[in-house]
Write an enzyme that holds these catalytic residues in place. Structure first.
Site, PDB file in Angstrom:
ATOM      1  N   GLU A 274      47.747  41.348  26.466  1.00 12.53           N
ATOM      2  CA  GLU A 274      48.527  40.518  27.407  1.00 12.53           C
ATOM      3  C   GLU A 274      49.206  39.742  26.036  1.00 12.53           C
ATOM      4  O   GLU A 274      49.981  39.739  26.443  1.00 12.53           O
ATOM      5  CB  GLU A 274      48.014  39.515  28.075  1.00 12.53           C
ATOM      6  CG  GLU A 274      47.746  39.449  29.260  1.00 12.53           C
ATOM      7  CD  GLU A 274      47.335  38.483  30.439  1.00 12.53           C
ATOM      8  OE1 GLU A 274      46.684  37.729  29.813  1.00 12.53           O
ATOM      9  OE2 GLU A 274      46.610  38.287  31.394  1.00 12.53           O
ATOM     10  N   HIS A 303      30.028  61.043  23.991  1.00 13.01           N
ATOM     11  CA  HIS A 303      29.883  62.328  25.695  1.00 13.01           C
ATOM     12  C   HIS A 303      30.831  61.953  26.216  1.00 13.01           C
ATOM     13  O   HIS A 303      30.964  63.101  27.303  1.00 13.01           O
ATOM     14  CB  HIS A 303      28.211  62.191  26.384  1.00 13.01           C
ATOM     15  CG  HIS A 303      27.147  62.274  25.296  1.00 13.01           C
ATOM     16  ND1 HIS A 303      26.594  63.601  25.250  1.00 13.01           N
ATOM     17  CD2 HIS A 303      26.642  61.225  24.666  1.00 13.01           C
ATOM     18  CE1 HIS A 303      25.562  62.304  24.171  1.00 13.01           C
ATOM     19  NE2 HIS A 303      25.589  61.654  23.444  1.00 13.01           N
ATOM     20  N   LYS A 416      52.120  38.315  40.196  1.00 12.59           N
ATOM     21  CA  LYS A 416      52.204  36.482  40.476  1.00 12.59           C
ATOM     22  C   LYS A 416      52.990  36.371  41.268  1.00 12.59           C
ATOM     23  O   LYS A 416      53.428  36.062  42.891  1.00 12.59           O
ATOM     24  CB  LYS A 416      51.256  35.441  39.811  1.00 12.59           C
ATOM     25  CG  LYS A 416      50.450  36.091  38.908  1.00 12.59           C
ATOM     26  CD  LYS A 416      49.722  34.754  38.209  1.00 12.59           C
ATOM     27  CE  LYS A 416      48.572  35.353  37.477  1.00 12.59           C
ATOM     28  NZ  LYS A 416      48.212  33.853  37.169  1.00 12.59           N
TER      29      LYS A 416
HETATM   30  O1  PA5 Z   1      45.121  35.017  29.766  1.00  5.88           O
HETATM   31  C1  PA5 Z   1      45.931  34.606  30.950  1.00  5.88           C
HETATM   32  O2  PA5 Z   1      46.381  33.945  30.517  1.00  5.88           O
HETATM   33  C2  PA5 Z   1      45.891  35.287  32.236  1.00  5.88           C
HETATM   34  O3  PA5 Z   1      45.339  37.009  32.129  1.00  5.88           O
HETATM   35  C3  PA5 Z   1      45.367  34.048  33.223  1.00  5.88           C
HETATM   36  O4  PA5 Z   1      44.220  34.019  32.839  1.00  5.88           O
HETATM   37  C4  PA5 Z   1      45.088  34.817  34.894  1.00  5.88           C
HETATM   38  O5  PA5 Z   1      46.314  35.134  34.986  1.00  5.88           O
HETATM   39  C5  PA5 Z   1      44.245  33.860  35.212  1.00  5.88           C
HETATM   40  O6  PA5 Z   1      45.296  32.795  35.454  1.00  5.88           O
HETATM   41  P1  PA5 Z   1      45.363  31.449  36.129  1.00  5.88           P
HETATM   42  O7  PA5 Z   1      44.125  30.723  34.930  1.00  5.88           O
HETATM   43  O8  PA5 Z   1      46.575  30.780  36.018  1.00  5.88           O
HETATM   44  O9  PA5 Z   1      44.215  31.903  37.665  1.00  5.88           O
END
Ligand code: PA5
Length: 426
Positions: A274, A303, A416
């Site tokens: 990310e 393996h 989202k």
């Molecule tokens: O690292 C990130 O920003 C994302 O993976 C969020 O943690 C994830 O999408 C969940 O979002 P939120 O904490 O707003 O529910």
């Protein structure tokens, strides 16, 4: 912690160029505040926040069951530290028992509801901790709605619900209205950098993790990850990934030689994916940057994946993570079984594991597959805190070298938004 970069060599000019690019950032990282993108580094000195998470966990010290609702950055850090420090099968032994509710798969969600109902019927002390920075993640809100409905049967159920979110989010306001406990995530601390905020600290403290030791480990990593020299593993790791990426190597495999570290590998997978998978540079140039993180567990995955890794395309760089001190466990002498594999009778299990790791490293060397190695002296709160902090800094540095923003996740937001549209029938 021992770091070995000798098998992922980088030209000294690349090292110098990389360090030059990181110098200012390292200076800023040494004095973090909540005001900018390096806010996650300021968490380590926010004793109030740390103590509040610990105190609320203490309020629930008699809990029998903890359900953590949250996804991605909102639960992966907790999963990683819990599994590392408590052991692979801690869910079977540990009290409180913990369930992670992260996705809206109906069968999976039904299982959680049934387990919760069972615990309610057995008059168990239950805590539900919903974690969402934005407060509007579909999966999290759906699961919270589902589980609140079930826990409503418990008298004073509001005292059993803890919401961890940004101050002022819609979820924050709902939690206030409902009278749930609330823990705040500082505004600029992003999900995947939030393990040392109440996101990780509260559930981990509740599970019996020594969060102060974890923070100590993270602080220790900070002390050596800002150095302007080759003793800085976060900078060296970032420069190595950047260098090999420029040469066309765009897969980074984290090969953990400890079952307990599998979730740490998955936590890092999200962190790298990310943070560095970005369409544009900070200046708006379209680059579609990114290094694909994979997680392998030794010796099991030798393996299944070993053949590909060793003989397949030269498109990977690997970080091996192993643990120096592990449980003493002898392989008993057994005359009949002794015939099957030589030199194992009466040996320590660890010796066999080390031989497999050693053999793997030799094969990687022979095939000239670039690899780095991190050796944890042992697995405990302090070493895990240190490892996670080092990896977060390495990723922030890598983002700077790739000239992208390692703190946002615009593409995750895209899915989202589209999901909400579909649910609205648009
Ligand atoms: O690292 C990130 O920003 C994302 O993976 C969020 O943690 C994830 O999408 C969940 O979002 P939120 O904490 O707003 O529910």
């Amino acid at each position: 912690m021992n770091y070995d970069f000798s098998n992922a060599p980088i030209p000294s000019t690349t090292f110098e160029t990389g360090m030059k690019r990181l110098r200012l950032l390292m200076k800023m990282a040494a004095e973090p505040t909540y005001e900018d993108n390096l806010a996650s580094l300021a968490l380590l000195k926010d004793y109030d926040l740390i103590n509040r998470a610990g105190a609320l966990a203490n309020h629930f010290k008699d809990a029998d069951m903890l359900i953590v609702i949250g996804i991605g950055g909102s639960n992966l850090g907790t999963m990683a530290v819990a599994e590392a420090c408590l052991g692979k099968h801690y869910q079977l032994r540990n009290t409180p028992q913990v369930l992670f509710a992260d996705t809206v798969d109906p069968n999976y969600s039904q299982e959680i509801v049934s387990l919760l109902q069972h615990a309610i019927d057995a008059k168990k002390h239950i805590v539900i901790n919903a974690v969402s920075k934005s407060g509007t993640t579909t999966e999290t809100v759906v699961l919270l709605t589902l589980l609140i409905e079930a826990i409503k049967q418990v008298p004073d159920y509001r005292d059993h619900v803890v919401i961890t979110t940004d101050k002022g989010s819609k979820l924050w306001h709902t939690a206030k209205q409902e009278g749930f406990h609330i823990l705040e995530i500082p505004a600029k601390v992003g999900g995947r950098y939030s393990v040392f905020s109440p996101v990780g600290l509260f559930p981990l403290a509740l599970l019996g993790i020594d969060i102060q030791e974890m923070i100590k480990g993270a602080v220790y990593a900070m002390s050596y990850c800002m150095q302007d020299n080759k003793k800085n593993p976060a900078a060296l790791g970032a420069i190595a990934l950047w260098h090999y990426n420029k040469k066309g190597i765009n897969i980074h495999d984290t090969f953990v030689f400890s079952q307990q570290l599998e979730c740490v590998g998955k936590w890092y997978r999200q962190l790298l994916a990310e943070s560095c998978g970005k369409e544009n540079t900070l200046k708006g140039k379209k680059v579609n940057a990114g290094i694909t993180p994979t997680v392998s567990v030794g010796s099991v995955d030798l393996h299944s994946m070993g053949q590909l890794y060793i003989d397949g395309p030269s498109d990977k760089i690997t970080t091996f993570i192993n643990v120096e001190k592990q449980t003493d466990l002898f392989i008993p002498n057994n005359k009949n079984l002794a015939l099957l594999v030589d030199n194992i009778q009466g040996r320590q299990m660890k010796e066999v594991m080390d031989a497999i790791l050693g053999g793997t490293l030799k094969a990687y060397e022979q095939q000239k597959i670039p690899h780095m190695q991190i050796t944890l002296p042992t697995i405990d709160e302090k070493t895990i805190g240190e490892l996670l902090q080092m990896k977060m800094l390495e990723t922030i540095y890598l983002g700077a070298l790739l000239e992208i923003n390692p703190f946002d996740q615009p593409a995750v937001e895209k899915y989202k938004v589209e999901t909400r549209k579909l649910l609205a029938g648009k």
